[in-house]
Design a protein around this motif. Structure first.
Motif, PDB file in Angstrom:
ATOM      1  N   TYR A  40      -2.045  -0.507  -0.326  1.00 24.01           N
ATOM      2  CA  TYR A  40      -1.076  -1.602  -0.272  1.00 24.01           C
ATOM      3  C   TYR A  40      -1.771  -2.909  -0.627  1.00 24.01           C
ATOM      4  O   TYR A  40      -2.944  -3.105  -0.312  1.00 24.01           O
ATOM      5  CB  TYR A  40      -0.480  -1.738   1.134  1.00 24.01           C
ATOM      6  N   LEU A 119       3.280  -2.424   9.642  1.00 22.29           N
ATOM      7  CA  LEU A 119       3.927  -3.516   8.888  1.00 22.29           C
ATOM      8  C   LEU A 119       3.955  -3.216   7.398  1.00 22.29           C
ATOM      9  O   LEU A 119       4.968  -3.452   6.724  1.00 22.29           O
ATOM     10  CB  LEU A 119       3.208  -4.841   9.134  1.00 22.29           C
ATOM     11  N   LEU A 120       2.858  -2.715   6.869  1.00 27.48           N
ATOM     12  CA  LEU A 120       2.786  -2.405   5.444  1.00 27.48           C
ATOM     13  C   LEU A 120       3.762  -1.299   5.072  1.00 27.48           C
ATOM     14  O   LEU A 120       4.451  -1.389   4.050  1.00 27.48           O
ATOM     15  CB  LEU A 120       1.361  -2.025   5.049  1.00 27.48           C
ATOM     16  N   ARG A 121       3.835  -0.264   5.890  1.00 21.63           N
ATOM     17  CA  ARG A 121       4.785   0.825   5.609  1.00 21.63           C
ATOM     18  C   ARG A 121       6.215   0.306   5.603  1.00 21.63           C
ATOM     19  O   ARG A 121       7.046   0.761   4.823  1.00 21.63           O
ATOM     20  CB  ARG A 121       4.638   1.937   6.638  1.00 21.63           C
ATOM     21  N   ALA A 122       6.517  -0.652   6.489  1.00 22.83           N
ATOM     22  CA  ALA A 122       7.881  -1.170   6.624  1.00 22.83           C
ATOM     23  C   ALA A 122       8.264  -2.099   5.480  1.00 22.83           C
ATOM     24  O   ALA A 122       9.386  -2.041   4.980  1.00 22.83           O
ATOM     25  CB  ALA A 122       8.028  -1.902   7.961  1.00 22.83           C
ATOM     26  N   ARG A 123       7.328  -2.977   5.064  1.00 22.46           N
ATOM     27  CA  ARG A 123       7.720  -3.959   4.053  1.00 22.46           C
ATOM     28  C   ARG A 123       6.590  -4.419   3.131  1.00 22.46           C
ATOM     29  O   ARG A 123       6.666  -5.479   2.528  1.00 22.46           O
ATOM     30  CB  ARG A 123       8.404  -5.146   4.703  1.00 22.46           C
ATOM     31  N   GLY A 124       5.565  -3.591   3.015  1.00 21.97           N
ATOM     32  CA  GLY A 124       4.454  -3.938   2.143  1.00 21.97           C
ATOM     33  C   GLY A 124       4.699  -3.527   0.699  1.00 21.97           C
ATOM     34  O   GLY A 124       5.653  -2.813   0.394  1.00 21.97           O
ATOM     35  N   THR A 125       3.823  -3.998  -0.180  1.00 15.31           N
ATOM     36  CA  THR A 125       3.883  -3.640  -1.597  1.00 15.31           C
ATOM     37  C   THR A 125       2.805  -2.602  -1.879  1.00 15.31           C
ATOM     38  O   THR A 125       1.609  -2.899  -1.789  1.00 15.31           O
ATOM     39  CB  THR A 125       3.649  -4.887  -2.489  1.00 15.31           C
ATOM     40  N   ARG A 126       3.265  -1.416  -2.208  1.00 15.45           N
ATOM     41  CA  ARG A 126       2.330  -0.324  -2.485  1.00 15.45           C
ATOM     42  C   ARG A 126       1.781  -0.475  -3.896  1.00 15.45           C
ATOM     43  O   ARG A 126       2.497  -0.859  -4.817  1.00 15.45           O
ATOM     44  CB  ARG A 126       3.073   1.010  -2.352  1.00 15.45           C
TER      45      ARG A 126
END
Length: 137
Positions: A40, A119-126
């Motif tokens: 991410y 947080l990354l899984r919910a709204r991060g940029t992969r």
């Protein structure tokens, strides 16, 4: 435990922290892949998040023995990792890393701490493809 490091972001060759932290302090650097993880955007730096089926590209870095203790401490500070501190951004974990020839080696990897990973899984940029060097700027 003295292990090599798997680096996948700003510590890779050509990236800003490689020269600051690793130049002249490594015995070897070779391509590697961390399986069961995805990448991410931080932004500005990446986070590896453990996830089955994913692959993250990077380098496997073996430190010079005389540089190891100081380098380990400096990388922990860089990654804002303090063992047991829930405010840490990353956790340093030992994982299998696949070398270019297909063999595996245990290495230290800085992965997103659990609260950061959520947080990354919910709204991060992969980062598609799991390679920081191929990300779209």
């Amino acid at each position: 435990m003295t292990l090599p490091f798997f680096v996948y972001g700003t510590l890779r060759p050509g990236e800003p922290n490689h020269d600051l932290f690793l130049r002249g302090r490594t015995r070897s650097e070779e391509p590697g892949r961390l399986t069961d993880a995805v990448l991410y955007d931080g932004p500005g730096y990446p986070y590896a998040v453990e996830e089955p089926g994913g692959v993250v590209s990077g380098e496997l870095v073996a430190a010079l023995p005389e540089a190891y203790p100081e380098l380990l401490a400096e990388l922990d500070r860089l990654e804002e990792y303090v063992p047991g501190d829930p405010r840490s951004l990353y956790e340093r974990v030992d994982r299998n890393v696949v070398r270019g020839d297909g063999t595996t080696v245990r290495a230290w990897v800085y992965v997103a701490a659990p609260h950061v990973a959520a947080l990354l899984r919910a709204r991060g940029t992969r980062i598609a493809g799991g390679d920081w060097l191929n990300r779209v700027h």
